[in-house]
Design an enzyme around this catalytic site. Structure first.
Site, PDB file in Angstrom:
ATOM      1  N   CYS A 104      80.659  86.500  73.572  1.00 46.15           N
ATOM      2  CA  CYS A 104      80.237  86.706  74.458  1.00 46.15           C
ATOM      3  C   CYS A 104      81.536  86.603  75.350  1.00 46.15           C
ATOM      4  CB  CYS A 104      78.743  85.705  74.730  1.00 46.15           C
ATOM      5  SG  CYS A 104      78.442  86.605  77.051  1.00 46.15           S
ATOM      6  N   MET A 318      78.824  94.757  77.998  1.00 45.27           N
ATOM      7  CA  MET A 318      79.223  93.540  78.165  1.00 45.27           C
ATOM      8  C   MET A 318      80.744  93.383  77.840  1.00 45.27           C
ATOM      9  SD  MET A 318      76.698  95.675  76.057  1.00 45.27           S
ATOM     10  CE  MET A 318      76.910  96.067  74.832  1.00 45.27           C
TER      11      MET A 318
END
Length: 396
Positions: A104, A318
Protein backbone atom coordinates in the site's frame (compact mmCIF):
# COMPACT_ATOMS: atom_id res chain seq x y z
CA UNK A 1 -22.67 -21.58 27.98
CA UNK A 2 -19.24 -20.07 28.62
CA UNK A 3 -17.60 -18.02 25.89
CA UNK A 4 -13.94 -16.97 25.74
CA UNK A 5 -13.17 -13.46 26.90
CA UNK A 6 -11.78 -10.80 24.62
CA UNK A 7 -8.05 -10.27 24.52
CA UNK A 8 -6.18 -6.97 24.20
CA UNK A 9 -3.57 -6.36 21.52
CA UNK A 10 -1.53 -3.12 21.39
CA UNK A 11 -2.41 -1.32 18.17
CA UNK A 12 -2.43 2.09 16.52
CA UNK A 13 -5.02 3.39 14.06
CA UNK A 14 -3.32 5.58 11.45
CA UNK A 15 -4.02 7.51 8.31
CA UNK A 16 -1.36 7.41 5.62
CA UNK A 17 -2.04 9.35 2.43
CA UNK A 18 -5.63 8.67 1.37
CA UNK A 19 -5.82 5.36 3.27
CA UNK A 20 -6.01 4.31 6.89
CA UNK A 21 -5.37 1.06 8.70
CA UNK A 22 -4.56 -0.74 11.93
CA UNK A 23 -0.83 -0.85 12.71
CA UNK A 24 0.86 -3.46 14.89
CA UNK A 25 4.34 -4.18 16.12
CA UNK A 26 5.11 -7.80 15.24
CA UNK A 27 6.19 -8.57 18.81
CA UNK A 28 2.85 -7.31 20.16
CA UNK A 29 0.81 -9.85 18.22
CA UNK A 30 -0.31 -13.06 19.94
CA UNK A 31 2.39 -15.71 19.47
CA UNK A 32 0.28 -17.75 17.04
CA UNK A 33 -0.09 -14.69 14.79
CA UNK A 34 3.57 -13.71 14.77
CA UNK A 35 4.12 -16.08 11.84
CA UNK A 36 2.39 -16.01 8.45
CA UNK A 37 -0.58 -18.33 8.22
CA UNK A 38 -4.17 -18.96 9.13
CA UNK A 39 -3.96 -17.62 12.69
CA UNK A 40 -2.57 -14.28 11.54
CA UNK A 41 -5.12 -13.96 8.75
CA UNK A 42 -8.02 -14.83 11.04
CA UNK A 43 -6.84 -12.32 13.62
CA UNK A 44 -6.65 -9.48 11.09
CA UNK A 45 -10.03 -10.43 9.62
CA UNK A 46 -11.58 -10.17 13.10
CA UNK A 47 -9.82 -6.88 13.86
CA UNK A 48 -11.12 -5.31 10.64
CA UNK A 49 -14.55 -6.96 10.94
CA UNK A 50 -14.50 -9.21 7.87
CA UNK A 51 -16.08 -10.94 6.16
CA UNK A 52 -19.09 -8.67 6.47
CA UNK A 53 -22.10 -9.51 4.24
CA UNK A 54 -23.55 -6.10 5.15
CA UNK A 55 -20.39 -4.34 3.83
CA UNK A 56 -20.30 -1.94 6.78
CA UNK A 57 -17.57 -3.30 9.12
CA UNK A 58 -19.82 -2.39 12.04
CA UNK A 59 -18.15 -5.01 14.25
CA UNK A 60 -14.55 -4.10 13.45
CA UNK A 61 -12.02 -1.36 12.78
CA UNK A 62 -12.39 -1.39 9.01
CA UNK A 63 -14.24 1.20 6.97
CA UNK A 64 -15.74 -1.16 4.38
CA UNK A 65 -13.73 0.31 1.49
CA UNK A 66 -10.46 -0.80 -0.08
CA UNK A 67 -8.83 2.35 1.37
CA UNK A 68 -9.84 1.57 4.94
CA UNK A 69 -9.73 -2.25 5.20
CA UNK A 70 -6.00 -2.41 5.76
CA UNK A 71 -3.50 -3.79 8.27
CA UNK A 72 0.21 -3.22 8.79
CA UNK A 73 2.78 -5.23 10.76
CA UNK A 74 6.18 -3.69 11.56
CA UNK A 75 9.37 -4.96 13.13
CA UNK A 76 13.00 -3.94 13.37
CA UNK A 77 14.55 -4.70 10.02
CA UNK A 78 16.27 -7.98 9.33
CA UNK A 79 17.91 -6.40 6.27
CA UNK A 80 21.23 -4.58 6.20
CA UNK A 81 21.01 -0.80 5.79
CA UNK A 82 17.29 -0.77 6.60
CA UNK A 83 15.52 0.43 9.73
CA UNK A 84 12.19 -1.34 9.69
CA UNK A 85 10.43 -4.24 7.95
CA UNK A 86 6.95 -3.37 6.70
CA UNK A 87 4.35 -6.02 5.90
CA UNK A 88 0.98 -4.99 4.45
CA UNK A 89 -2.25 -6.98 4.48
CA UNK A 90 -5.24 -5.92 2.37
CA UNK A 91 -8.29 -7.36 4.12
CA UNK A 92 -11.19 -8.41 1.95
CA UNK A 93 -14.51 -6.88 2.94
CA UNK A 94 -16.93 -9.65 2.01
CA UNK A 95 -14.68 -12.71 1.78
CA UNK A 96 -12.58 -14.48 4.44
CA UNK A 97 -9.09 -13.73 3.14
CA UNK A 98 -6.20 -11.32 3.49
CA UNK A 99 -4.30 -10.45 0.31
CA UNK A 100 -0.52 -10.22 0.86
CA UNK A 101 0.40 -9.89 -2.83
CA UNK A 102 1.26 -6.19 -2.90
CA UNK A 103 2.10 -3.00 -1.05
CA UNK A 104 0.00 0.00 0.00
CA UNK A 105 1.77 3.12 -1.21
CA UNK A 106 -0.40 5.45 0.84
CA UNK A 107 0.23 3.67 4.14
CA UNK A 108 3.94 3.62 3.27
CA UNK A 109 3.94 7.26 4.36
CA UNK A 110 2.73 6.26 7.83
CA UNK A 111 5.34 3.54 8.37
CA UNK A 112 8.18 5.92 9.27
CA UNK A 113 6.14 8.02 11.72
CA UNK A 114 4.73 4.89 13.40
CA UNK A 115 8.13 3.22 13.62
CA UNK A 116 9.61 6.31 15.29
CA UNK A 117 6.68 6.76 17.67
CA UNK A 118 6.71 3.14 18.85
CA UNK A 119 10.46 2.90 19.37
CA UNK A 120 11.47 0.75 16.41
CA UNK A 121 14.06 3.25 15.15
CA UNK A 122 17.49 3.52 16.77
CA UNK A 123 17.99 6.87 18.45
CA UNK A 124 21.18 7.40 16.43
CA UNK A 125 19.01 7.73 13.30
CA UNK A 126 16.88 10.50 14.73
CA UNK A 127 17.35 14.24 14.91
CA UNK A 128 16.07 16.78 17.40
CA UNK A 129 14.80 19.05 14.65
CA UNK A 130 14.75 18.36 10.93
CA UNK A 131 14.02 15.38 8.70
CA UNK A 132 14.65 11.79 9.77
CA UNK A 133 15.41 9.51 6.83
CA UNK A 134 13.81 6.11 7.47
CA UNK A 135 14.79 3.21 5.21
CA UNK A 136 11.92 0.76 4.96
CA UNK A 137 12.06 -2.80 3.68
CA UNK A 138 8.72 -3.53 2.03
CA UNK A 139 8.43 -7.24 2.72
CA UNK A 140 5.48 -8.00 0.40
CA UNK A 141 7.33 -6.95 -2.74
CA UNK A 142 10.91 -6.98 -1.40
CA UNK A 143 11.69 -3.36 -2.24
CA UNK A 144 13.19 -0.38 -0.45
CA UNK A 145 11.17 2.71 0.43
CA UNK A 146 12.68 5.89 1.88
CA UNK A 147 10.43 8.13 3.96
CA UNK A 148 11.57 11.53 5.19
CA UNK A 149 9.74 12.24 8.41
CA UNK A 150 9.66 15.77 9.91
CA UNK A 151 10.83 15.94 13.51
CA UNK A 152 10.26 18.88 15.88
CA UNK A 153 11.66 18.90 19.42
CA UNK A 154 12.51 15.22 19.12
CA UNK A 155 8.99 14.09 18.15
CA UNK A 156 7.25 13.33 14.87
CA UNK A 157 5.58 16.44 13.47
CA UNK A 158 2.14 15.39 12.26
CA UNK A 159 0.33 18.71 11.83
CA UNK A 160 1.09 21.11 9.02
CA UNK A 161 -0.22 22.89 5.93
CA UNK A 162 0.44 20.25 3.27
CA UNK A 163 -2.81 19.56 1.43
CA UNK A 164 -3.49 16.24 -0.27
CA UNK A 165 -6.53 15.85 -2.49
CA UNK A 166 -8.65 13.04 -1.08
CA UNK A 167 -7.81 13.96 2.54
CA UNK A 168 -10.06 16.45 4.34
CA UNK A 169 -7.53 18.27 6.52
CA UNK A 170 -3.95 19.46 5.92
CA UNK A 171 -1.03 17.84 7.74
CA UNK A 172 2.78 17.64 7.68
CA UNK A 173 4.34 16.61 4.37
CA UNK A 174 6.14 13.25 4.22
CA UNK A 175 8.16 12.84 0.99
CA UNK A 176 8.38 9.17 -0.03
CA UNK A 177 10.74 7.54 -2.52
CA UNK A 178 10.09 4.07 -3.93
CA UNK A 179 13.49 2.73 -5.03
CA UNK A 180 13.77 0.43 -8.04
CA UNK A 181 9.99 -0.11 -7.98
CA UNK A 182 9.83 -2.39 -11.03
CA UNK A 183 9.28 -6.07 -10.36
CA UNK A 184 12.37 -8.19 -9.73
CA UNK A 185 10.87 -11.59 -8.99
CA UNK A 186 13.33 -14.02 -7.44
CA UNK A 187 16.12 -11.55 -8.07
CA UNK A 188 16.11 -12.35 -11.78
CA UNK A 189 15.65 -8.73 -12.85
CA UNK A 190 12.66 -9.37 -15.08
CA UNK A 191 11.18 -6.66 -17.28
CA UNK A 192 8.75 -4.22 -15.73
CA UNK A 193 6.61 -5.04 -18.78
CA UNK A 194 5.78 -8.74 -18.22
CA UNK A 195 4.64 -9.28 -21.82
CA UNK A 196 7.68 -7.50 -23.24
CA UNK A 197 5.46 -4.90 -24.90
CA UNK A 198 4.65 -1.27 -24.11
CA UNK A 199 1.16 -1.81 -25.55
CA UNK A 200 -0.63 -5.13 -25.96
CA UNK A 201 -3.82 -6.17 -27.70
CA UNK A 202 -5.79 -7.64 -24.79
CA UNK A 203 -8.60 -9.99 -25.78
CA UNK A 204 -11.45 -9.99 -23.29
CA UNK A 205 -14.47 -12.19 -24.09
CA UNK A 206 -17.69 -10.21 -24.12
CA UNK A 207 -15.79 -6.93 -24.47
CA UNK A 208 -13.51 -7.43 -27.45
CA UNK A 209 -9.87 -6.62 -28.11
CA UNK A 210 -8.60 -3.48 -26.42
CA UNK A 211 -5.20 -1.86 -26.12
CA UNK A 212 -3.50 -2.21 -22.74
CA UNK A 213 -0.23 -1.20 -21.12
CA UNK A 214 0.58 -3.80 -18.48
CA UNK A 215 3.33 -2.70 -16.13
CA UNK A 216 4.75 -4.04 -12.88
CA UNK A 217 6.17 -1.00 -11.11
CA UNK A 218 4.94 -0.05 -7.64
CA UNK A 219 2.13 -2.55 -8.15
CA UNK A 220 1.10 -4.60 -11.19
CA UNK A 221 -1.33 -2.45 -13.17
CA UNK A 222 -3.35 -2.83 -16.35
CA UNK A 223 -3.85 0.54 -18.06
CA UNK A 224 -6.46 0.99 -20.79
CA UNK A 225 -7.83 3.98 -22.67
CA UNK A 226 -11.03 5.42 -21.23
CA UNK A 227 -12.59 5.84 -24.67
CA UNK A 228 -12.08 2.16 -25.48
CA UNK A 229 -14.60 1.26 -22.76
CA UNK A 230 -16.92 4.21 -23.45
CA UNK A 231 -15.73 6.49 -20.64
CA UNK A 232 -14.23 9.98 -20.71
CA UNK A 233 -11.79 9.89 -17.80
CA UNK A 234 -13.64 12.46 -15.69
CA UNK A 235 -15.93 9.92 -13.96
CA UNK A 236 -16.44 10.08 -10.20
CA UNK A 237 -17.02 7.07 -7.97
CA UNK A 238 -20.77 6.67 -8.37
CA UNK A 239 -20.55 6.55 -12.16
CA UNK A 240 -18.64 3.28 -11.86
CA UNK A 241 -19.46 1.88 -8.42
CA UNK A 242 -23.19 2.37 -8.95
CA UNK A 243 -23.11 0.34 -12.16
CA UNK A 244 -22.82 -3.44 -11.59
CA UNK A 245 -22.24 -4.04 -15.31
CA UNK A 246 -19.30 -1.62 -15.30
CA UNK A 247 -17.74 -3.29 -12.26
CA UNK A 248 -18.14 -6.69 -13.89
CA UNK A 249 -16.51 -5.39 -17.08
CA UNK A 250 -13.50 -3.97 -15.27
CA UNK A 251 -13.09 -7.15 -13.24
CA UNK A 252 -13.11 -9.18 -16.44
CA UNK A 253 -10.43 -6.90 -17.91
CA UNK A 254 -8.40 -7.17 -14.72
CA UNK A 255 -8.57 -10.96 -14.66
CA UNK A 256 -7.52 -11.34 -18.29
CA UNK A 257 -4.75 -8.81 -17.73
CA UNK A 258 -3.54 -10.78 -14.71
CA UNK A 259 -3.44 -13.93 -16.83
CA UNK A 260 -1.49 -12.24 -19.63
CA UNK A 261 0.95 -10.73 -17.11
CA UNK A 262 1.63 -14.18 -15.67
CA UNK A 263 0.30 -13.26 -12.22
CA UNK A 264 -2.16 -16.15 -12.31
CA UNK A 265 -2.17 -19.42 -14.21
CA UNK A 266 -5.93 -19.60 -14.80
CA UNK A 267 -8.74 -17.06 -14.68
CA UNK A 268 -10.42 -18.45 -11.57
CA UNK A 269 -7.41 -17.46 -9.44
CA UNK A 270 -8.17 -13.75 -9.95
CA UNK A 271 -11.07 -13.94 -7.50
CA UNK A 272 -8.70 -14.63 -4.60
CA UNK A 273 -6.14 -12.09 -5.78
CA UNK A 274 -8.18 -8.92 -5.56
CA UNK A 275 -5.37 -6.57 -4.50
CA UNK A 276 -3.27 -7.16 -7.63
CA UNK A 277 -3.21 -6.30 -10.41
CA UNK A 278 -4.97 -2.96 -10.44
CA UNK A 279 -6.92 -1.82 -13.49
CA UNK A 280 -7.01 1.84 -14.51
CA UNK A 281 -8.24 3.91 -17.43
CA UNK A 282 -6.52 7.01 -18.81
CA UNK A 283 -7.52 10.00 -20.89
CA UNK A 284 -6.17 13.32 -22.09
CA UNK A 285 -6.77 16.35 -19.81
CA UNK A 286 -10.11 18.12 -19.64
CA UNK A 287 -11.97 20.25 -17.12
CA UNK A 288 -14.12 18.60 -14.45
CA UNK A 289 -15.41 19.07 -10.92
CA UNK A 290 -13.81 16.75 -8.38
CA UNK A 291 -15.78 14.99 -5.65
CA UNK A 292 -14.76 17.72 -3.19
CA UNK A 293 -16.21 20.44 -5.44
CA UNK A 294 -12.73 21.53 -6.52
CA UNK A 295 -12.43 22.55 -10.17
CA UNK A 296 -9.74 20.59 -11.99
CA UNK A 297 -8.64 22.28 -15.19
CA UNK A 298 -7.21 20.74 -18.33
CA UNK A 299 -4.32 23.19 -18.11
CA UNK A 300 -3.49 22.07 -14.59
CA UNK A 301 -3.06 18.39 -15.42
CA UNK A 302 -1.01 16.28 -17.82
CA UNK A 303 -3.54 13.44 -18.01
CA UNK A 304 -6.55 11.91 -16.25
CA UNK A 305 -6.51 8.54 -14.49
CA UNK A 306 -9.22 6.54 -12.74
CA UNK A 307 -8.21 3.31 -10.98
CA UNK A 308 -10.11 0.46 -9.37
CA UNK A 309 -9.05 -1.26 -6.17
CA UNK A 310 -10.63 -4.36 -4.66
CA UNK A 311 -13.40 -4.20 -7.24
CA UNK A 312 -14.40 -0.55 -6.78
CA UNK A 313 -13.34 2.77 -8.28
CA UNK A 314 -10.93 4.40 -5.81
CA UNK A 315 -12.00 7.74 -4.34
CA UNK A 316 -8.58 9.23 -5.13
CA UNK A 317 -5.52 7.20 -6.16
CA UNK A 318 -3.64 4.32 -4.60
CA UNK A 319 -0.04 5.28 -3.84
CA UNK A 320 1.38 2.22 -5.54
CA UNK A 321 -0.76 2.86 -8.62
CA UNK A 322 0.60 6.42 -8.63
CA UNK A 323 4.09 4.89 -8.83
CA UNK A 324 2.93 2.85 -11.83
CA UNK A 325 1.43 5.99 -13.39
CA UNK A 326 4.60 8.03 -12.92
CA UNK A 327 6.76 5.24 -14.29
CA UNK A 328 4.57 4.49 -17.31
CA UNK A 329 4.25 8.21 -18.06
CA UNK A 330 8.05 8.54 -18.18
CA UNK A 331 8.40 5.81 -20.83
CA UNK A 332 7.61 6.91 -24.41
CA UNK A 333 4.98 4.81 -26.12
CA UNK A 334 2.87 3.54 -23.23
CA UNK A 335 -0.82 4.42 -23.10
CA UNK A 336 -0.14 6.53 -20.01
CA UNK A 337 2.67 8.40 -21.76
CA UNK A 338 0.55 9.01 -24.86
CA UNK A 339 -2.36 10.32 -22.77
CA UNK A 340 0.13 12.72 -21.14
CA UNK A 341 1.25 14.05 -24.52
CA UNK A 342 4.31 11.88 -25.14
CA UNK A 343 7.94 12.82 -24.58
CA UNK A 344 9.91 11.77 -21.50
CA UNK A 345 8.41 13.71 -18.59
CA UNK A 346 10.20 13.52 -15.22
CA UNK A 347 7.02 14.49 -13.37
CA UNK A 348 3.34 14.37 -14.26
CA UNK A 349 0.30 15.80 -12.55
CA UNK A 350 -2.75 13.64 -13.10
CA UNK A 351 -6.39 14.22 -12.32
CA UNK A 352 -8.27 11.66 -10.21
CA UNK A 353 -11.78 11.65 -8.69
CA UNK A 354 -10.76 13.75 -5.66
CA UNK A 355 -8.46 16.22 -7.41
CA UNK A 356 -4.86 16.00 -8.61
CA UNK A 357 -1.56 14.37 -7.65
CA UNK A 358 1.99 15.00 -8.81
CA UNK A 359 4.34 12.03 -9.15
CA UNK A 360 7.82 11.69 -10.61
CA UNK A 361 9.91 8.83 -11.93
CA UNK A 362 13.44 8.42 -13.25
CA UNK A 363 13.29 5.96 -16.14
CA UNK A 364 16.18 4.94 -18.39
CA UNK A 365 16.69 2.40 -21.14
CA UNK A 366 19.58 -0.03 -20.69
CA UNK A 367 20.36 -2.73 -23.26
CA UNK A 368 16.91 -2.32 -24.75
CA UNK A 369 15.14 -2.75 -21.40
CA UNK A 370 13.41 0.06 -19.53
CA UNK A 371 14.41 0.45 -15.89
CA UNK A 372 13.29 2.92 -13.26
CA UNK A 373 15.61 4.06 -10.50
CA UNK A 374 12.95 5.54 -8.26
CA UNK A 375 9.50 7.07 -8.10
CA UNK A 376 8.77 10.06 -5.90
CA UNK A 377 5.68 11.59 -4.35
CA UNK A 378 4.60 13.41 -1.20
CA UNK A 379 1.96 12.15 1.21
CA UNK A 380 1.06 12.88 4.83
CA UNK A 381 0.29 10.73 7.86
CA UNK A 382 -1.32 11.05 11.26
CA UNK A 383 -2.03 8.87 14.27
CA UNK A 384 -5.79 8.77 14.79
CA UNK A 385 -5.92 6.56 17.89
CA UNK A 386 -3.54 4.41 19.88
CA UNK A 387 -3.94 1.88 22.66
CA UNK A 388 -5.32 -1.64 22.32
CA UNK A 389 -7.70 -3.38 19.98
CA UNK A 390 -9.87 -6.17 21.39
CA UNK A 391 -10.91 -9.40 19.71
CA UNK A 392 -12.60 -12.55 21.05
CA UNK A 393 -9.98 -14.96 22.31
CA UNK A 394 -11.11 -17.76 19.99
CA UNK A 395 -11.19 -15.70 16.82
CA UNK A 396 -7.81 -16.87 15.58
Amino acid sequence: MTHPAQIKIPATYMRGGTSKGVFFRLDDLPEAAQQPGKARDNLLLRVIGSPDPYAKHTDGMGGATSSTSKSVILSKSSKADHDVDYLFGQVSIDKPFVDWSGNCGNLSAAVGPFAISCGLIDSSKLVQNGMAEIRIWQANIEKTIIARVPIVNGEVQETGDFELDGVTFPAAEVPVEFLDPASDKDGQGGSMFPTGNLIDELEVPGIGTIQATMIDAGIPTVFINAEDVNYTGIELQEAINGDPDALMMFERIRAHGALKMGLISELGEAENRQHTPKVAFVAKPQDYIASSGKKVTAGGTDLLVRALSMGKLHHAMMGTAAVAIGTAAAIPGTLVNLAAGGGEPKFVTFGHPSGTLKVGAEATRVNGEWTVKKAIMSRSARILMEGVVRVPGDSF
